[in-house]
Design a protein around this motif. Structure first.
Motif, mmCIF file in Angstrom:
data_model
loop_
_atom_site.group_PDB
_atom_site.id
_atom_site.type_symbol
_atom_site.label_atom_id
_atom_site.label_comp_id
_atom_site.label_asym_id
_atom_site.label_seq_id
_atom_site.Cartn_x
_atom_site.Cartn_y
_atom_site.Cartn_z
ATOM 1 N N ILE A 414 2.901 24.131 -33.647
ATOM 2 C CA ILE A 414 2.840 22.891 -34.517
ATOM 3 C C ILE A 414 3.982 23.188 -35.671
ATOM 4 O O ILE A 414 4.323 24.331 -35.920
ATOM 5 C CB ILE A 414 1.589 23.158 -35.767
ATOM 6 C CG1 ILE A 414 0.268 22.228 -34.878
ATOM 7 C CG2 ILE A 414 1.698 22.482 -37.033
ATOM 8 C CD1 ILE A 414 0.234 20.708 -35.079
ATOM 9 N N ILE A 415 4.611 22.157 -35.962
ATOM 10 C CA ILE A 415 5.856 22.150 -36.737
ATOM 11 C C ILE A 415 5.758 21.704 -38.223
ATOM 12 O O ILE A 415 4.708 20.774 -38.322
ATOM 13 C CB ILE A 415 7.017 21.307 -36.209
ATOM 14 C CG1 ILE A 415 7.203 21.510 -34.710
ATOM 15 C CG2 ILE A 415 8.180 21.350 -37.230
ATOM 16 C CD1 ILE A 415 8.122 20.499 -34.051
ATOM 17 N N ILE A 422 3.363 18.305 -37.845
ATOM 18 C CA ILE A 422 4.155 17.652 -36.925
ATOM 19 C C ILE A 422 3.836 17.994 -35.525
ATOM 20 O O ILE A 422 3.957 19.408 -35.180
ATOM 21 C CB ILE A 422 5.469 17.389 -37.158
ATOM 22 C CG1 ILE A 422 6.096 16.890 -38.437
ATOM 23 C CG2 ILE A 422 6.163 16.429 -35.918
ATOM 24 C CD1 ILE A 422 7.673 17.008 -38.421
ATOM 25 N N SER A 423 3.178 17.285 -34.780
ATOM 26 C CA SER A 423 2.679 17.685 -33.448
ATOM 27 C C SER A 423 3.856 17.701 -32.359
ATOM 28 O O SER A 423 4.195 16.425 -32.151
ATOM 29 C CB SER A 423 1.483 16.843 -32.981
ATOM 30 O OG SER A 423 1.311 16.923 -31.601
ATOM 31 N N THR A 453 12.324 21.793 -39.108
ATOM 32 C CA THR A 453 12.243 20.539 -38.496
ATOM 33 C C THR A 453 12.068 20.402 -37.272
ATOM 34 O O THR A 453 12.496 21.512 -36.444
ATOM 35 C CB THR A 453 13.636 19.734 -39.012
ATOM 36 O OG1 THR A 453 14.695 20.334 -38.595
ATOM 37 C CG2 THR A 453 13.672 19.584 -40.710
ATOM 38 N N PRO A 454 11.883 19.379 -36.402
ATOM 39 C CA PRO A 454 11.863 19.297 -34.970
ATOM 40 C C PRO A 454 13.228 19.293 -34.195
ATOM 41 O O PRO A 454 13.840 18.622 -34.725
ATOM 42 C CB PRO A 454 11.134 17.995 -34.533
ATOM 43 C CG PRO A 454 10.515 17.452 -36.041
ATOM 44 C CD PRO A 454 11.358 17.950 -36.975
ATOM 45 N N TYR A 482 9.787 11.483 -40.389
ATOM 46 C CA TYR A 482 9.643 12.736 -40.484
ATOM 47 C C TYR A 482 9.427 13.508 -39.370
ATOM 48 O O TYR A 482 9.722 14.554 -39.171
ATOM 49 C CB TYR A 482 8.604 13.106 -41.747
ATOM 50 C CG TYR A 482 7.235 12.985 -41.239
ATOM 51 C CD1 TYR A 482 6.578 14.209 -40.605
ATOM 52 C CD2 TYR A 482 6.446 11.932 -41.838
ATOM 53 C CE1 TYR A 482 5.301 14.128 -40.531
ATOM 54 C CE2 TYR A 482 5.379 11.667 -41.539
ATOM 55 C CZ TYR A 482 4.564 12.907 -40.924
ATOM 56 O OH TYR A 482 3.191 12.821 -40.511
ATOM 57 N N LYS A 483 8.837 12.744 -38.281
ATOM 58 C CA LYS A 483 8.606 13.294 -36.984
ATOM 59 C C LYS A 483 9.667 13.299 -35.913
ATOM 60 O O LYS A 483 9.852 13.851 -35.114
ATOM 61 C CB LYS A 483 7.313 12.679 -36.202
ATOM 62 C CG LYS A 483 5.889 12.926 -37.096
ATOM 63 C CD LYS A 483 4.823 12.113 -36.655
ATOM 64 C CE LYS A 483 3.479 12.260 -37.330
ATOM 65 N NZ LYS A 483 2.384 11.427 -36.471
ATOM 66 N N VAL A 484 10.759 12.590 -36.362
ATOM 67 C CA VAL A 484 11.748 11.985 -35.277
ATOM 68 C C VAL A 484 12.811 13.560 -35.568
ATOM 69 O O VAL A 484 12.959 14.069 -36.348
ATOM 70 C CB VAL A 484 12.685 11.087 -35.731
ATOM 71 C CG1 VAL A 484 13.747 11.091 -35.052
ATOM 72 C CG2 VAL A 484 11.963 9.987 -35.805
#
Length: 520
Positions: A414-415, A422-423, A453-454, A482-484
């Motif tokens: 998990i991030i 974020i998954s 961050t991802p 925010y998931k990008v």
């Protein structure tokens, strides 16, 4: 009289009922069930004659060959415990497993012998399938000298060990998962029921047999008198060749294997094929592509510690009214508990169940007859994961209104960016929809403002060009911003375990050296 349950009983039944039926295809070699029975008895007699006693460990290092398959019968038939070895370890890892397990014998494929030779010295019995180096015995010669007299099946305790399966080590030593006759019997029956195995099946061993006993296929295929089609090295063209030439009807594999099949040029199928997949949540786009090919996908979920299957993505009659996209999305869920997998639920930290709303996040736990006996010689680690009778998987999931479980991520994957979870699986699923993406993996990297961050690692499809800006915009159109991923890296391949799981810790490690992450 109550008889202990064991998957070996599937062998006993097949040896009796199907002696003249084809049992094994390994290249040009063909073995009937009579042949497999004879080789089982010879192996068991030989191990006993070598001085091994009930409960002793026998390590096996081999790809998916007929020899590897027959160790799943001959070793436990002699009352011994099989220790299947991952074929992609280092000599030091082999040394640790041989020592930790207390293995007293080793059976190795000649092609893999150099990997383990530096640490095998001192074992009472070393058999090499192929040219035997000094200090070892040639497996086939040794086997031919053993008695082929039938040995009555005798398992005194169904809770006794049948295999000791070592998990892939990441930040610590591999753990020895103790699986019992009862564990593996229950799992094999789940395999039979949910993969719908029948006597007419020809099963392709793409999944390494060392990986949780091939998910149970070592025994389940035999149970119905079906054909084992062996495959030492998994390659896209070779899989399609065997599917066509040998009439393969079923197999198992991680999503990476599915992706290999989907992207390898091939002739159209002329017969149905079923594939059970697990190891990582399969992207819905990939499932949709294979369905269009005429391949039926069974999505299952589990871990080594639960033998390994516990859930199945169950498609109900009413689901066939869904659009292809919606049906593929449902199939990508981990699904509902399997028939013999006991109780599976998703819970908060306080043990209360999550709401069945597809949003409330919790951990998947299981209480059943497939839960391992524990980690060998590690009561502390065992107590960490088995609490109050429940095995805690470490997988975070939601539950939908129909009861289907859907993994959002491993707890360690998990991030957490700016306090938002974020998954990585959700982001990967979007990336897989892009026509230029062959494989994708998303991990957390440090960020001075948001904490982490991802970051996406991308393997482009052969012959296609894709840019970071193109993928960033593709994600922004489909995800909360925010998931990008904040960065993209294009690579030739993703690091994987032998069973096909992406080693995300390898991708994360360079970015967290000397920094504190929320995971190890």
């Amino acid at each position: 009289m109550i008889v202990p349950v064991t998957p070996l009983d599937f062998g006993r039944r097949a040896f009796k009922l199907y002696p003249d039926r084809l049992a094994v295809v390994d290249g040009p070699l063909r073995l009937t069930y009579r042949d497999l029975a004879e080789r089982t008895y010879r192996l068991a007699h030989g191990l006993k004659a070598a001085g091994l006693r009930p409960g002793d460990r026998v390590a096996v290092l081999a790809p998916n060959t007929h020899t590897m398959l027959e160790t799943f019968y001959g070793v436990p038939w002699a009352g011994l415990v099989l220790v299947p070895l991952n074929t992609r370890l280092t000599p030091e890892e082999y040394r640790y497993i041989l020592t930790h397990s207390g293995s007293r014998a080793l059976i190795a494929d000649g092609r893999l012998w150099p990997l383990i030779a530096p640490v095998a010295e001192g074992l009472p019995l070393i058999l090499v399938d192929g040219d035997a180096p000094p200090g070892t015995l040639a497996y086939e010669d040794w086997l031919s000298r053993q008695s082929a007299d039938p040995i009555p099946l005798d398992v005194p305790d169904e809770n006794g060990l049948i295999t000791l399966n070592y998990t892939s080590g990441t930040t610590s030593r591999p753990k020895g998962v103790m699986l019992t006759h009862r564990n593996t019997f229950m799992n094999a029956v789940n395999f039979l029921l949910h993969h719908r195995m029948a006597i007419t099946d020809r099963y392709l061993h793409t999944l390494p047999l060392f990986h949780v006993n091939g998910w149970g296929d070592a025994w389940a295929v035999t149970a119905v008198g079906a054909v084992h089609v062996m495959m030492s090295k998994v390659e896209g063209q070779a899989m399609w060749d065997l599917i066509h030439q040998e009439g393969v009807t079923a197999l198992c594999g991680a999503p990476a294997v599915l992706n290999m099949l989907a992207t390898t040029p091939h002739a159209p199928l002329d017969h149905p094929v079923r594939i059970a997949t697990a190891g990582a949540p399969p992207p819905a786009a990939l499932l949709q592509t294979l369905a269009q090919e005429g391949i039926e996908i069974l999505h299952v979920y589990g871990l080594t510690e639960v033998s390994p299957w516990i859930t199945v993505s169950e498609i109900r009659p009413e689901d066939h009214t869904l659009s292809p996209e919606a049906l593929a999305a449902k199939m990508s869920c981990q699904g509902v508990e399997q028939i013999l997998a006991g109780e599976v639920k998703v819970v908060h930290e306080d043990g209360t169940e999550v709401a069945h709303d597809g949003q409330d996040l919790g951990e998947i736990v299981n209480r059943s007859n497939v839960v391992m006996a524990g980690y060998y010689q590690d009561p502390e680690k065992t107590a960490e994961v088995i609490r109050d009778g429940w095995f805690h998987t470490g997988d975070l999931a939601v539950v939908h209104s129909d009861g289907s479980i859907q993994i959002r991520d491993r707890a360690k994957d998990i991030i957490i960016s700016g306090g938002e979870n974020i998954s990585s699986v959700e982001v990967e699923d979007v990336l897989y929809r892009h026509p230029g993406v062959y494989e994708a993996a998303v991990v957390a990297v440090p960020d001075d403002k948001w904490g982490e961050t991802p970051k996406a690692f991308i393997v482009p499809k052969p012959g296609m060009t894709v840019t970071a800006e193109e993928l960033r915009q593709f994600c922004r159109d489909r995800l909360a911003h925010y998931k990008v991923p904040t960065s993209f890296e294009f690579v030739e391949a993703l690091p994987r375990t032998a069973s096909g799981k992406v080693q995300k810790y390898v991708l994360r490690k360079p970015y967290w050296e000397g920094r504190q992450s929320h995971v190890n």
